[in-house]
Design a protein around this motif. Structure first.
Motif, PDB file in Angstrom:
ATOM      1  N   GLN A 185     -10.764 -15.397   1.615  1.00  0.00           N
ATOM      2  CA  GLN A 185     -10.161 -15.661   1.977  1.00  0.00           C
ATOM      3  C   GLN A 185      -8.321 -15.480   2.298  1.00  0.00           C
ATOM      4  OE1 GLN A 185     -12.808 -19.330   4.987  1.00  0.00           O
ATOM      5  NE2 GLN A 185     -10.270 -18.173   5.977  1.00  0.00           N
ATOM      6  N   LEU A 186      -8.042 -14.488   1.341  1.00  0.00           N
ATOM      7  CA  LEU A 186      -6.762 -13.996   1.128  1.00  0.00           C
ATOM      8  C   LEU A 186      -7.119 -12.780   1.411  1.00  0.00           C
ATOM      9  CD1 LEU A 186      -6.398 -15.386  -2.679  1.00  0.00           C
ATOM     10  CD2 LEU A 186      -5.510 -16.220   0.183  1.00  0.00           C
ATOM     11  N   LEU A 187      -5.578 -11.513   1.824  1.00  0.00           N
ATOM     12  CA  LEU A 187      -4.944  -9.546   1.767  1.00  0.00           C
ATOM     13  C   LEU A 187      -4.364 -10.414   1.253  1.00  0.00           C
ATOM     14  CD1 LEU A 187      -5.272  -7.851   4.279  1.00  0.00           C
ATOM     15  CD2 LEU A 187      -3.500  -8.209   5.424  1.00  0.00           C
ATOM     16  N   GLU A 188      -4.728  -9.121   0.279  1.00  0.00           N
ATOM     17  CA  GLU A 188      -3.560  -8.614  -0.949  1.00  0.00           C
ATOM     18  C   GLU A 188      -2.363  -7.612  -0.384  1.00  0.00           C
ATOM     19  OE1 GLU A 188      -3.096  -7.482  -4.982  1.00  0.00           O
ATOM     20  OE2 GLU A 188      -5.315  -7.819  -4.303  1.00  0.00           O
ATOM     21  N   ARG A 189      -1.010  -7.865   0.086  1.00  0.00           N
ATOM     22  CA  ARG A 189      -0.281  -6.765  -0.171  1.00  0.00           C
ATOM     23  C   ARG A 189       0.462  -6.154  -1.496  1.00  0.00           C
ATOM     24  NH1 ARG A 189       4.627  -7.583   3.254  1.00  0.00           N
ATOM     25  NH2 ARG A 189       5.658  -8.126   1.607  1.00  0.00           N
ATOM     26  N   GLN A 190       0.140  -5.032  -1.681  1.00  0.00           N
ATOM     27  CA  GLN A 190       0.723  -4.249  -2.758  1.00  0.00           C
ATOM     28  C   GLN A 190       2.034  -3.201  -1.619  1.00  0.00           C
ATOM     29  OE1 GLN A 190       1.594  -4.704  -6.200  1.00  0.00           O
ATOM     30  NE2 GLN A 190      -1.006  -5.847  -6.723  1.00  0.00           N
ATOM     31  N   ARG A 191       2.940  -3.524  -2.181  1.00  0.00           N
ATOM     32  CA  ARG A 191       4.069  -2.845  -1.596  1.00  0.00           C
ATOM     33  C   ARG A 191       5.320  -2.141  -2.922  1.00  0.00           C
ATOM     34  NH1 ARG A 191       7.639  -5.319   3.513  1.00  0.00           N
ATOM     35  NH2 ARG A 191       8.432  -7.128   1.098  1.00  0.00           N
ATOM     36  N   THR A 192       5.908  -0.330  -2.508  1.00  0.00           N
ATOM     37  CA  THR A 192       5.856   0.011  -3.302  1.00  0.00           C
ATOM     38  C   THR A 192       7.401   0.721  -2.765  1.00  0.00           C
ATOM     39  OG1 THR A 192       4.847   0.168  -5.061  1.00  0.00           O
ATOM     40  CG2 THR A 192       6.247   1.442  -5.129  1.00  0.00           C
ATOM     41  N   TRP A 193       8.897   0.266  -3.432  1.00  0.00           N
ATOM     42  CA  TRP A 193       9.619   0.439  -2.254  1.00  0.00           C
ATOM     43  C   TRP A 193      10.011   1.642  -3.468  1.00  0.00           C
ATOM     44  CZ3 TRP A 193      11.717  -0.748   2.311  1.00  0.00           C
ATOM     45  CH2 TRP A 193      11.379  -1.805   2.483  1.00  0.00           C
ATOM     46  N   ARG A 194      10.543   2.664  -3.033  1.00  0.00           N
ATOM     47  CA  ARG A 194      11.204   4.019  -3.648  1.00  0.00           C
ATOM     48  C   ARG A 194      12.277   4.075  -3.265  1.00  0.00           C
ATOM     49  NH1 ARG A 194       5.611   4.728  -2.124  1.00  0.00           N
ATOM     50  NH2 ARG A 194       4.535   6.025  -3.850  1.00  0.00           N
ATOM     51  N   ARG A 195      13.414   3.820  -4.267  1.00  0.00           N
ATOM     52  CA  ARG A 195      14.866   4.188  -4.434  1.00  0.00           C
ATOM     53  C   ARG A 195      15.649   5.704  -5.163  1.00  0.00           C
ATOM     54  NH1 ARG A 195      17.329  -1.080  -6.767  1.00  0.00           N
ATOM     55  NH2 ARG A 195      15.647  -1.260  -8.828  1.00  0.00           N
ATOM     56  N   ALA A 196      16.378   5.504  -5.515  1.00  0.00           N
ATOM     57  CA  ALA A 196      17.162   6.273  -6.064  1.00  0.00           C
ATOM     58  C   ALA A 196      17.772   5.690  -7.611  1.00  0.00           C
ATOM     59  CB  ALA A 196      18.559   6.784  -5.797  1.00  0.00           C
ATOM     60  N   GLN A 197      17.260   4.768  -7.588  1.00  0.00           N
ATOM     61  CA  GLN A 197      17.692   4.044  -8.754  1.00  0.00           C
ATOM     62  C   GLN A 197      16.242   3.674  -9.636  1.00  0.00           C
ATOM     63  OE1 GLN A 197      19.047   2.817  -6.126  1.00  0.00           O
ATOM     64  NE2 GLN A 197      20.563   1.750  -6.154  1.00  0.00           N
ATOM     65  N   GLY A 198      15.054   4.242  -8.794  1.00  0.00           N
ATOM     66  CA  GLY A 198      13.852   3.860  -9.517  1.00  0.00           C
ATOM     67  C   GLY A 198      12.836   2.647  -8.682  1.00  0.00           C
ATOM     68  N   LEU A 199      11.958   2.975  -9.234  1.00  0.00           N
ATOM     69  CA  LEU A 199      10.940   1.730  -8.421  1.00  0.00           C
ATOM     70  C   LEU A 199      11.118   1.112  -8.086  1.00  0.00           C
ATOM     71  CD1 LEU A 199       7.308   4.431  -9.131  1.00  0.00           C
ATOM     72  CD2 LEU A 199       9.141   4.133  -6.919  1.00  0.00           C
ATOM     73  N   VAL A 200      10.320  -0.033  -6.730  1.00  0.00           N
ATOM     74  CA  VAL A 200      10.530  -1.442  -7.164  1.00  0.00           C
ATOM     75  C   VAL A 200       8.973  -2.134  -6.384  1.00  0.00           C
ATOM     76  CG1 VAL A 200      11.651  -3.626  -6.016  1.00  0.00           C
ATOM     77  CG2 VAL A 200      13.064  -2.359  -7.640  1.00  0.00           C
ATOM     78  N   HIS A 201       8.043  -2.704  -7.197  1.00  0.00           N
ATOM     79  CA  HIS A 201       6.894  -3.350  -6.624  1.00  0.00           C
ATOM     80  C   HIS A 201       7.039  -4.430  -6.280  1.00  0.00           C
ATOM     81  CE1 HIS A 201       4.994  -0.491  -8.415  1.00  0.00           C
ATOM     82  NE2 HIS A 201       5.938  -0.272  -9.692  1.00  0.00           N
ATOM     83  N   ASP A 202       6.341  -4.942  -5.134  1.00  0.00           N
ATOM     84  CA  ASP A 202       6.555  -6.162  -4.127  1.00  0.00           C
ATOM     85  C   ASP A 202       5.130  -6.787  -4.130  1.00  0.00           C
ATOM     86  OD1 ASP A 202       8.686  -6.457  -1.246  1.00  0.00           O
ATOM     87  OD2 ASP A 202       8.644  -6.404  -3.752  1.00  0.00           O
ATOM     88  N   HIS A 203       4.294  -7.304  -3.825  1.00  0.00           N
ATOM     89  CA  HIS A 203       3.603  -8.364  -4.182  1.00  0.00           C
ATOM     90  C   HIS A 203       2.819  -9.791  -3.466  1.00  0.00           C
ATOM     91  CE1 HIS A 203      -0.299 -10.548  -5.247  1.00  0.00           C
ATOM     92  NE2 HIS A 203      -0.532  -9.703  -5.720  1.00  0.00           N
ATOM     93  N   VAL A 204       2.066  -9.801  -2.189  1.00  0.00           N
ATOM     94  CA  VAL A 204       2.157 -11.329  -1.829  1.00  0.00           C
ATOM     95  C   VAL A 204       0.168 -11.630  -1.378  1.00  0.00           C
ATOM     96  CG1 VAL A 204       2.603 -10.315   0.249  1.00  0.00           C
ATOM     97  CG2 VAL A 204       2.673 -12.657  -0.546  1.00  0.00           C
ATOM     98  N   ASN A 205      -0.039 -12.762  -1.260  1.00  0.00           N
ATOM     99  CA  ASN A 205      -1.612 -12.955  -1.024  1.00  0.00           C
ATOM    100  C   ASN A 205      -1.078 -13.572   0.558  1.00  0.00           C
ATOM    101  OD1 ASN A 205      -2.930 -11.631  -2.728  1.00  0.00           O
ATOM    102  ND2 ASN A 205      -2.941 -12.721  -4.079  1.00  0.00           N
ATOM    103  N   TYR A 206      -1.638 -13.138   1.583  1.00  0.00           N
ATOM    104  CA  TYR A 206      -1.891 -13.984   2.357  1.00  0.00           C
ATOM    105  C   TYR A 206      -3.155 -14.720   2.764  1.00  0.00           C
ATOM    106  CZ  TYR A 206       2.358 -11.339   4.412  1.00  0.00           C
ATOM    107  OH  TYR A 206       3.704 -10.975   3.308  1.00  0.00           O
ATOM    108  N   ARG A 207      -3.504 -16.480   3.148  1.00  0.00           N
ATOM    109  CA  ARG A 207      -4.492 -16.569   3.663  1.00  0.00           C
ATOM    110  C   ARG A 207      -4.797 -16.258   4.816  1.00  0.00           C
ATOM    111  NH1 ARG A 207      -7.649 -21.381   2.809  1.00  0.00           N
ATOM    112  NH2 ARG A 207      -8.786 -21.364   4.253  1.00  0.00           N
ATOM    113  N   LEU A 208      -6.216 -16.378   5.613  1.00  0.00           N
ATOM    114  CA  LEU A 208      -6.059 -16.263   6.169  1.00  0.00           C
ATOM    115  C   LEU A 208      -6.938 -16.733   6.906  1.00  0.00           C
ATOM    116  CD1 LEU A 208      -8.119 -11.859   6.181  1.00  0.00           C
ATOM    117  CD2 LEU A 208      -5.442 -13.123   6.779  1.00  0.00           C
TER     118      LEU A 208
END
Length: 251
Positions: A185-208
């Motif tokens: 019962q998890l919803l995984e979110r992968q988020r990638t930030w694009r910026r001049a300095q390079g990529l930054v990755h976010d990660h979180v799992n949400y319990r539904l």
């Protein structure tokens, strides 16, 4: 918000939690829509604004600052030290504390408790959800109104996909991808930030949590559901705001 990092609780990596000043840029608050809805809910069920309020998972304290305009006794709690440090700098008139929502015990009760920003969704294990419910109960007296912002499991397709930062020191865009893990019962979110300095990755799992499941947890800790509310704002289209009242333990 109240982001847990221990075993069996959400593993979170988030650029915005490391840099809280960016959190308020990305999530602009939509003219305090969440706090204004909370005011409406509290007035509906108390007949007035409460005299005391505990905000669990307060983040930068922006919602609490708005609510404190009409509530004299407010306390904000979050698990993220950086968020609380920022909240204290920006809103020094409010009491903020770094605490774990599963073990928080302030030794007092409040007329209202709020838990916004999917804070509860960052707690995954059933036993830990029970611990959080016990925290709500420990800070309630009969009649206390609890407001939870939940992810509606049937509207996860409405969660935001695009994010944007445009300030003098930083310009960045992000795309979020979501993946369901039904067995957990998890919803995984992968988020990638694009910026001049390079990529930054976010990660979180949400319990539904499904409605009857949430009702079960609340009832076990002596809360009765009063109703569910929604916001018209697009960024909150996946949110359900559940109000409950603490009835107290039966003799």
């Amino acid at each position: 918000m109240d982001r847990q990092t221990d075993n069996d609780v959400s593993d979170v990596s988030n650029l915005l939690y490391r840099h809280p000043e960016l959190y308020e840029v990305v999530y602009d608050g939509a003219n305090h829509a969440v706090a204004r809805l909370a005011e409406t809910i509290l007035h509906d069920h108390l007949g007035r604004q409460p005299e005391s309020l505990l905000d669990i998972g307060c983040g930068t304290g922006r919602d609490l600052e708005y609510l404190a305009k009409h509530i004299t006794d407010v306390v904000g709690v979050d698990h993220q030290q950086a968020m609380i440090d920022y909240a204290r700098r920006r809103r020094p008139e409010i009491e903020f504390r770094v605490e774990d929502m599963r073990t928080l015990r302030l030794g007092r009760t409040f007329e209202a408790i709020t838990c916004f920003g999917y804070a509860l969704a960052n707690v995954h294990a059933n036993r830990d959800i029970d611990k959080v419910m016990a925290t709500y109960a420990a800070h309630s007296h009969p009649g206390t109104v609890l407001i939870l912002e939940m992810i509606d499991p049937l509207r996860t397709d409405k969660l935001p996909r695009g994010f944007h930062i445009d300030i003098p020191d930083l310009r960045a865009d992000a795309i979020a991808e979501y993946r369901h893990h039904p067995a957990q019962q998890l919803l995984e979110r992968q988020r990638t930030w694009r910026r001049a300095q390079g990529l930054v990755h976010d990660h979180v799992n949400y319990r539904l949590l499904y409605p009857k499941e949430l009702e079960y947890y609340l009832d076990n800790h002596h809360f009765e559901i009063l109703g569910a509310y929604e916001l018209p704002e697009k960024l909150n289209a996946a949110s359900a705001f559940v109000a409950a009242r603490y009835r107290g333990e039966q003799p």
